[in-house]
Motif scaffolding. Structure first.
Motif, PDB file in Angstrom:
ATOM      1  N   PHE A  26       0.827  -1.205   0.000  1.00  0.00           N
ATOM      2  CA  PHE A  26       0.000   0.000   0.000  1.00  0.00           C
ATOM      3  C   PHE A  26       0.863   1.258   0.000  1.00  0.00           C
ATOM      4  O   PHE A  26       0.653   2.185  -0.798  1.00  0.00           O
ATOM      5  N   PHE A  27       1.858   1.309   0.891  1.00  0.00           N
ATOM      6  CA  PHE A  27       2.728   2.482   0.957  1.00  0.00           C
ATOM      7  C   PHE A  27       3.544   2.636  -0.325  1.00  0.00           C
ATOM      8  O   PHE A  27       3.832   3.761  -0.746  1.00  0.00           O
ATOM      9  N   VAL A  28       3.897   1.514  -0.941  1.00  0.00           N
ATOM     10  CA  VAL A  28       4.624   1.581  -2.210  1.00  0.00           C
ATOM     11  C   VAL A  28       3.766   2.253  -3.274  1.00  0.00           C
ATOM     12  O   VAL A  28       4.242   3.098  -4.043  1.00  0.00           O
ATOM     13  N   THR A  29       2.476   1.903  -3.337  1.00  0.00           N
ATOM     14  CA  THR A  29       1.593   2.517  -4.333  1.00  0.00           C
ATOM     15  C   THR A  29       1.457   4.022  -4.095  1.00  0.00           C
ATOM     16  O   THR A  29       1.442   4.812  -5.040  1.00  0.00           O
ATOM     17  N   VAL A  30       1.374   4.410  -2.820  1.00  0.00           N
ATOM     18  CA  VAL A  30       1.262   5.834  -2.499  1.00  0.00           C
ATOM     19  C   VAL A  30       2.528   6.575  -2.915  1.00  0.00           C
ATOM     20  O   VAL A  30       2.474   7.668  -3.512  1.00  0.00           O
ATOM     21  N   ILE A  31       3.689   5.986  -2.627  1.00  0.00           N
ATOM     22  CA  ILE A  31       4.955   6.634  -2.964  1.00  0.00           C
ATOM     23  C   ILE A  31       5.126   6.733  -4.478  1.00  0.00           C
ATOM     24  O   ILE A  31       5.534   7.780  -5.008  1.00  0.00           O
TER      25      ILE A  31
ATOM     26  N   TRP B  22      -6.613   5.524 -10.178  1.00  0.00           N
ATOM     27  CA  TRP B  22      -5.494   4.653 -10.561  1.00  0.00           C
ATOM     28  C   TRP B  22      -5.507   3.341  -9.779  1.00  0.00           C
ATOM     29  O   TRP B  22      -5.402   2.263 -10.363  1.00  0.00           O
ATOM     30  N   ILE B  23      -5.645   3.424  -8.460  1.00  0.00           N
ATOM     31  CA  ILE B  23      -5.570   2.217  -7.640  1.00  0.00           C
ATOM     32  C   ILE B  23      -6.783   1.323  -7.877  1.00  0.00           C
ATOM     33  O   ILE B  23      -6.693   0.096  -7.792  1.00  0.00           O
ATOM     34  N   SER B  24      -7.923   1.925  -8.208  1.00  0.00           N
ATOM     35  CA  SER B  24      -9.097   1.126  -8.550  1.00  0.00           C
ATOM     36  C   SER B  24      -8.838   0.299  -9.805  1.00  0.00           C
ATOM     37  O   SER B  24      -9.195  -0.875  -9.883  1.00  0.00           O
ATOM     38  N   GLY B  25      -8.198   0.935 -10.797  1.00  0.00           N
ATOM     39  CA  GLY B  25      -7.849   0.199 -12.009  1.00  0.00           C
ATOM     40  C   GLY B  25      -6.846  -0.902 -11.737  1.00  0.00           C
ATOM     41  O   GLY B  25      -6.942  -1.998 -12.307  1.00  0.00           O
ATOM     42  N   VAL B  26      -5.889  -0.638 -10.854  1.00  0.00           N
ATOM     43  CA  VAL B  26      -4.886  -1.650 -10.511  1.00  0.00           C
ATOM     44  C   VAL B  26      -5.544  -2.880  -9.910  1.00  0.00           C
ATOM     45  O   VAL B  26      -5.209  -4.023 -10.253  1.00  0.00           O
ATOM     46  N   PHE B  27      -6.506  -2.667  -8.996  1.00  0.00           N
ATOM     47  CA  PHE B  27      -7.198  -3.789  -8.366  1.00  0.00           C
ATOM     48  C   PHE B  27      -7.984  -4.615  -9.386  1.00  0.00           C
ATOM     49  O   PHE B  27      -8.244  -5.801  -9.168  1.00  0.00           O
ATOM     50  N   HIS B  28      -8.356  -4.008 -10.494  1.00  0.00           N
ATOM     51  CA  HIS B  28      -9.095  -4.712 -11.542  1.00  0.00           C
ATOM     52  C   HIS B  28      -8.180  -5.187 -12.676  1.00  0.00           C
ATOM     53  O   HIS B  28      -8.658  -5.581 -13.739  1.00  0.00           O
ATOM     54  N   GLY B  29      -6.865  -5.119 -12.442  1.00  0.00           N
ATOM     55  CA  GLY B  29      -5.919  -5.586 -13.444  1.00  0.00           C
ATOM     56  C   GLY B  29      -5.693  -4.618 -14.581  1.00  0.00           C
ATOM     57  O   GLY B  29      -5.160  -5.009 -15.629  1.00  0.00           O
TER      58      GLY B  29
END
Length: 313
Positions: free
Chosen positions: A17-22, A68-75
């Motif tokens: 999670f912190f990696v995605t934020v950074i 962005w993170i929503s798209g990541v969770f959906h691949g």
């Protein structure tokens, strides 16, 4: 082992999670406007407005992160605005190239570094020990780009044995593929071999002075068996971690080496994306390589569990 795995997995989730934020936050600090760069020289305001809306650049930063993170969770890692291709597709296209380069470099590093470290430790203060240390120092202090250029000059220009640059798929011509990849793989493996040698030597020196090693020798066991079965197995713990971390570093893209040899891997992909302000590609590639790096750490911890019986207690 399952409980150990679950504990390590629980520690990884907040790390990711912190990696995605950074990754997302640092990407926004890049100077310039992505929409203006992609709009070209004309800088048409309508085109810029369209690109800003399409890339959600006209919305607050938290909302952009949520998209962005929503798209990541959906691949869905997004789409390259420059070449109009899905980022996931670009990663799948470049991954085999970098994976082969990293695997070949790691094999070379292991074949050189670990035996040299064992010989150096067993023959401490001997001529072999000094020779191994000199070679390791050379490997650590030699810049990859300089060694790559030197190898091209010798093996390609002067001797004509190997191609200077380029990439050929192994499915098209395996011989040409290996010929094109052996020099960049050696350049990368050379530096890692030096690091592996130093760590292997240090770990072996500690283990060779342990009581159980002296006991094995007192029992009359063959010296080779003592070194390889009893000492090396217990010295592998720090080497496993180092190997996993170095392999993760290779997968993240050896930018300079790939540029010198014109290898179309992650290094070239990320450099082109940064220069073109292709946010989706930069974020997708960095997220992928970071996740692989974290996964390799997890695998190294599991290997610890297998190699070191004390963790099972």
């Amino acid at each position: 082992m399952l409980q150990y795995f679950l504990r390590r997995l629980a520690a990884i989730i907040p790390t990711v999670f912190f990696v995605t934020v950074i990754i997302f936050g640092l990407q926004q600090l890049l100077p310039g406007d992505a929409a203006s760069v992609l709009a070209g020289e004309n800088q048409d305001p309508e085109v810029i407005a369209y690109l800003q809306k399409k890339m959600h650049l006209d919305e607050p930063l938290p909302m952009r992160y949520a998209y962005w993170i929503s798209g990541v969770f959906h691949g869905d890692l997004g789409e390259s605005m420059r070449i109009q291709q899905p980022v996931l597709g670009l990663i799948k296209e470049k991954l085999p190239v970098t994976l082969q380069l990293a695997a070949m470099a790691m094999v070379i590093a292991l074949l050189i570094g670990i035996p040299a470290g064992i010989v150096s430790a067993v023959g401490k203060d001997s001529a072999w020990d000094y020779l191994a240390n000199v070679i390791a120092l050379w490997g650590l202090s030699t810049p990859n780009f300089w060694l790559g250029i030197l190898m091209i000059l010798v093996f390609s220009v002067q001797l004509g044995w190997l191609p200077a640059s380029g990439y050929v798929s192994p499915f098209e011509d395996l011989g040409a593929n290996l010929a094109a990849m052996i020099m960049p793989a050696f350049v990368l493996g050379n530096a890692i071999a030096a690091v592996l040698m130093r760590h292997t030597r240090s770990a072996m020196l500690q283990v060779l002075n342990a009581d159980y090693v002296r006991t094995a020798r007192a029992k009359g066991l063959n010296e080779r068996r003592v070194v390889l079965k009893h000492a090396l197995r217990n010295a592998l713990t720090p080497i496993i971690t180092l190997g996993a971390l170095e392999f993760g570093t290779l997968l993240s893209g050896a930018v300079l080496t790939e540029q010198v040899f014109s290898i179309p891997g992650f290094g070239k992909l990320i450099v082109d994306a940064v220069f073109n302000r292709d946010y989706a590609v930069v974020q997708g590639v960095v997220l992928f390589t970071s996740s692989v790096y974290i996964l390799l750490n997890l695998l190294a911890d599991l290997a610890y569990f297998v190699v070191n019986p004390r963790l099972r207690g």
